[in-house]
Design a protein around this motif. Sequence first.
Motif, PDB file in Angstrom:
ATOM      1  N   THR A   1      46.540  25.868  48.649  1.00 48.85           N
ATOM      2  CA  THR A   1      45.635  26.496  47.684  1.00 48.85           C
ATOM      3  C   THR A   1      45.962  26.058  46.261  1.00 48.85           C
ATOM      4  O   THR A   1      45.053  25.813  45.456  1.00 48.85           O
ATOM      5  N   ILE A   2      47.254  25.960  45.949  1.00 45.67           N
ATOM      6  CA  ILE A   2      47.656  25.507  44.618  1.00 45.67           C
ATOM      7  C   ILE A   2      47.123  24.098  44.344  1.00 45.67           C
ATOM      8  O   ILE A   2      46.590  23.806  43.270  1.00 45.67           O
ATOM      9  N   LEU A   3      47.254  23.217  45.338  1.00 45.86           N
ATOM     10  CA  LEU A   3      46.736  21.855  45.191  1.00 45.86           C
ATOM     11  C   LEU A   3      45.219  21.857  45.023  1.00 45.86           C
ATOM     12  O   LEU A   3      44.670  21.117  44.201  1.00 45.86           O
ATOM     13  N   MET A   4      44.550  22.711  45.803  1.00 47.83           N
ATOM     14  CA  MET A   4      43.092  22.785  45.743  1.00 47.83           C
ATOM     15  C   MET A   4      42.628  23.261  44.365  1.00 47.83           C
ATOM     16  O   MET A   4      41.734  22.655  43.754  1.00 47.83           O
ATOM     17  N   VAL A   5      43.221  24.328  43.874  1.00 44.97           N
ATOM     18  CA  VAL A   5      42.834  24.882  42.576  1.00 44.97           C
ATOM     19  C   VAL A   5      43.140  23.893  41.455  1.00 44.97           C
ATOM     20  O   VAL A   5      42.357  23.720  40.525  1.00 44.97           O
ATOM     21  N   ALA A   6      44.300  23.219  41.554  1.00 46.73           N
ATOM     22  CA  ALA A   6      44.676  22.236  40.531  1.00 46.73           C
ATOM     23  C   ALA A   6      43.682  21.087  40.499  1.00 46.73           C
ATOM     24  O   ALA A   6      43.313  20.600  39.416  1.00 46.73           O
ATOM     25  N   TYR A   7      43.228  20.656  41.671  1.00 43.17           N
ATOM     26  CA  TYR A   7      42.260  19.549  41.709  1.00 43.17           C
ATOM     27  C   TYR A   7      40.908  19.975  41.158  1.00 43.17           C
ATOM     28  O   TYR A   7      40.313  19.286  40.316  1.00 43.17           O
ATOM     29  N   LEU A   8      40.418  21.130  41.623  1.00 40.81           N
ATOM     30  CA  LEU A   8      39.072  21.562  41.241  1.00 40.81           C
ATOM     31  C   LEU A   8      38.957  21.828  39.743  1.00 40.81           C
ATOM     32  O   LEU A   8      38.039  21.350  39.076  1.00 40.81           O
ATOM     33  N   PHE A   9      39.904  22.587  39.205  1.00 43.74           N
ATOM     34  CA  PHE A   9      39.786  23.032  37.813  1.00 43.74           C
ATOM     35  C   PHE A   9      40.635  22.205  36.842  1.00 43.74           C
ATOM     36  O   PHE A   9      40.466  22.333  35.639  1.00 43.74           O
TER      37      PHE A   9
ATOM     38  N   VAL B   1      43.163  30.655  36.086  1.00 45.23           N
ATOM     39  CA  VAL B   1      43.288  30.030  37.402  1.00 45.23           C
ATOM     40  C   VAL B   1      44.105  30.917  38.336  1.00 45.23           C
ATOM     41  O   VAL B   1      43.978  30.811  39.566  1.00 45.23           O
ATOM     42  N   VAL B   2      44.922  31.782  37.772  1.00 50.12           N
ATOM     43  CA  VAL B   2      45.711  32.718  38.590  1.00 50.12           C
ATOM     44  C   VAL B   2      44.778  33.632  39.384  1.00 50.12           C
ATOM     45  O   VAL B   2      45.029  33.936  40.553  1.00 50.12           O
ATOM     46  N   ASN B   3      43.678  34.062  38.754  1.00 53.81           N
ATOM     47  CA  ASN B   3      42.718  34.926  39.448  1.00 53.81           C
ATOM     48  C   ASN B   3      42.075  34.190  40.624  1.00 53.81           C
ATOM     49  O   ASN B   3      41.850  34.776  41.691  1.00 53.81           O
ATOM     50  N   VAL B   4      41.786  32.917  40.434  1.00 53.92           N
ATOM     51  CA  VAL B   4      41.202  32.123  41.518  1.00 53.92           C
ATOM     52  C   VAL B   4      42.210  31.970  42.647  1.00 53.92           C
ATOM     53  O   VAL B   4      41.870  32.076  43.839  1.00 53.92           O
ATOM     54  N   TYR B   5      43.463  31.732  42.280  1.00 55.33           N
ATOM     55  CA  TYR B   5      44.504  31.583  43.292  1.00 55.33           C
ATOM     56  C   TYR B   5      44.684  32.877  44.088  1.00 55.33           C
ATOM     57  O   TYR B   5      44.772  32.849  45.318  1.00 55.33           O
ATOM     58  N   ILE B   6      44.735  33.993  43.397  1.00 56.62           N
ATOM     59  CA  ILE B   6      44.910  35.292  44.077  1.00 56.62           C
ATOM     60  C   ILE B   6      43.728  35.573  45.004  1.00 56.62           C
ATOM     61  O   ILE B   6      43.899  36.028  46.142  1.00 56.62           O
ATOM     62  N   LEU B   7      42.510  35.289  44.521  1.00 57.40           N
ATOM     63  CA  LEU B   7      41.314  35.513  45.337  1.00 57.40           C
ATOM     64  C   LEU B   7      41.353  34.658  46.604  1.00 57.40           C
ATOM     65  O   LEU B   7      41.019  35.128  47.697  1.00 57.40           O
ATOM     66  N   THR B   8      41.776  33.418  46.468  1.00 59.24           N
ATOM     67  CA  THR B   8      41.848  32.522  47.629  1.00 59.24           C
ATOM     68  C   THR B   8      42.964  32.941  48.574  1.00 59.24           C
ATOM     69  O   THR B   8      42.829  32.843  49.798  1.00 59.24           O
ATOM     70  N   LEU B   9      44.064  33.421  48.024  1.00 56.42           N
ATOM     71  CA  LEU B   9      45.159  33.917  48.866  1.00 56.42           C
ATOM     72  C   LEU B   9      44.705  35.128  49.678  1.00 56.42           C
ATOM     73  O   LEU B   9      45.053  35.261  50.861  1.00 56.42           O
ATOM     74  N   ILE B  10      43.904  35.985  49.067  1.00 54.66           N
ATOM     75  CA  ILE B  10      43.345  37.126  49.798  1.00 54.66           C
ATOM     76  C   ILE B  10      42.464  36.635  50.941  1.00 54.66           C
ATOM     77  O   ILE B  10      42.504  37.174  52.055  1.00 54.66           O
ATOM     78  N   LEU B  11      41.664  35.594  50.678  1.00 55.28           N
ATOM     79  CA  LEU B  11      40.807  35.015  51.724  1.00 55.28           C
ATOM     80  C   LEU B  11      41.652  34.538  52.903  1.00 55.28           C
ATOM     81  O   LEU B  11      41.298  34.768  54.071  1.00 55.28           O
ATOM     82  N   ILE B  12      42.776  33.892  52.615  1.00 51.54           N
ATOM     83  CA  ILE B  12      43.656  33.385  53.671  1.00 51.54           C
ATOM     84  C   ILE B  12      44.176  34.542  54.539  1.00 51.54           C
ATOM     85  O   ILE B  12      44.117  34.494  55.778  1.00 51.54           O
ATOM     86  N   ILE B  13      44.662  35.578  53.893  1.00 54.31           N
ATOM     87  CA  ILE B  13      45.232  36.720  54.625  1.00 54.31           C
ATOM     88  C   ILE B  13      44.163  37.434  55.444  1.00 54.31           C
ATOM     89  O   ILE B  13      44.394  37.833  56.593  1.00 54.31           O
ATOM     90  N   VAL B  14      42.966  37.571  54.870  1.00 60.34           N
ATOM     91  CA  VAL B  14      41.875  38.234  55.585  1.00 60.34           C
ATOM     92  C   VAL B  14      41.516  37.465  56.856  1.00 60.34           C
ATOM     93  O   VAL B  14      41.325  38.054  57.931  1.00 60.34           O
TER      94      VAL B  14
END
Length: 391
Positions: free
Chosen positions: A251-259, A270-283
């Motif tokens: 996710t860190i690599l993905m967010v770094a590439y996109l933004f 970008v921390v908010n995007v990372y947290i949101l994506t981490l929640i998606l992973i856990i869900v």
Amino acid sequence: MDTMKNGFWKVFFYEWKTIIKKPSIILWTLGVPLAIFILYAAIFGDGVLRELPIAVLDEDKTSLSRELIRQINANSTLDFTKEVNTEGEGLKQIQTSDVFGLVIIPDNFKKDISRGKNVNVVLYVNNDYMTPAGLINKGFNTVVGNFSASAKVNVIMKRGSSSLQAKNAVQPVIMRSHTLFNPFLNYAYYLCLSLFPMTLQLTVMITTLYLLGSILKYNKGTDLYQLSGNNVFFAFFGKILPYTIIFSLLTILMVAYLFGYLGIPINTSVVNVYILTLILIIVYQLMAVFFVTISKDFRSLCAMGGGYSSLAYSFSGYTFPQEGMPTAIMIMDSIFPFASYSRALTNIAVKGMPITESLPYLIGFGVFALIGLLSLKKFSYQLQKGGYHDK
């Protein structure tokens, strides 16, 4: 209590040892998603389609028709690659996909314009390719609109009007258009922002389904349950946490590439995007438990769980607005966590809206997570039994 805690760490470190011993796991959890990311980056690297090939049929062959051709060709979206002699020849070029469009400039083009008569310049496009066709239409209409306005101004000025009077007569109302959120009309910004997380959630779901399902398939549930200290929470979270960490790095690599590298405009941290994506992973890891508990065997588990995650993009409303969907489809749309994620991501990162505006989607995440947590009780029975079938 110490035994239970030791059970969690036993499962956790045992899983890390398994990952290290089997390079194929790293290849799947990191290598495959990264390869797909690179593929998407290569496909959408330019961001905007340019120099789409079109053909031209100039039946007038005057200085004015050549000027129109020059202006059309100067548009970055369009590129005249072929000059044809007949309309049929041009249409054949479209049918064989040699070009995406055909422009026909009629005979007496210059003569009719100088007399102030309306002239029809015809555009044929291949709408089988909807994106190129839409861009060609837009570019063509822009150029021809400007050319037409300029021609009308010249005709009016020849009748004795000033330049300002002529311009006001041709365009008494001026439209100012402001494109929000993606003013660059960049397809990389639009599509990569959804395709990268989609790849991630597919990898997460399929990996977790395999991890949990293979335990029951090979009747190793009892071993895992005993290793965890007879605690299903420690068994489950100890098993999946190493992969959560791996997916977090992805996710860190993905967010770094996109933004970062790609430069998608972002209106939040970008921390908010990372947290949101981490929640998606856990869900999705929790939802995998639900599918494990409702499946009678490993084959049906892969079919149901894999199909569920692969359909998420189609129902997310990302490429087709949710408001235009039939009611039944809108209801189905709500059963996919990815739909909640994509809308929350758009609201928070792209539009810069407060997190409270995305509260319904975050509540949706909570509901999905609760379904997974409640499924752990039945998963405990399956582990104690050993697998899908008794030994």
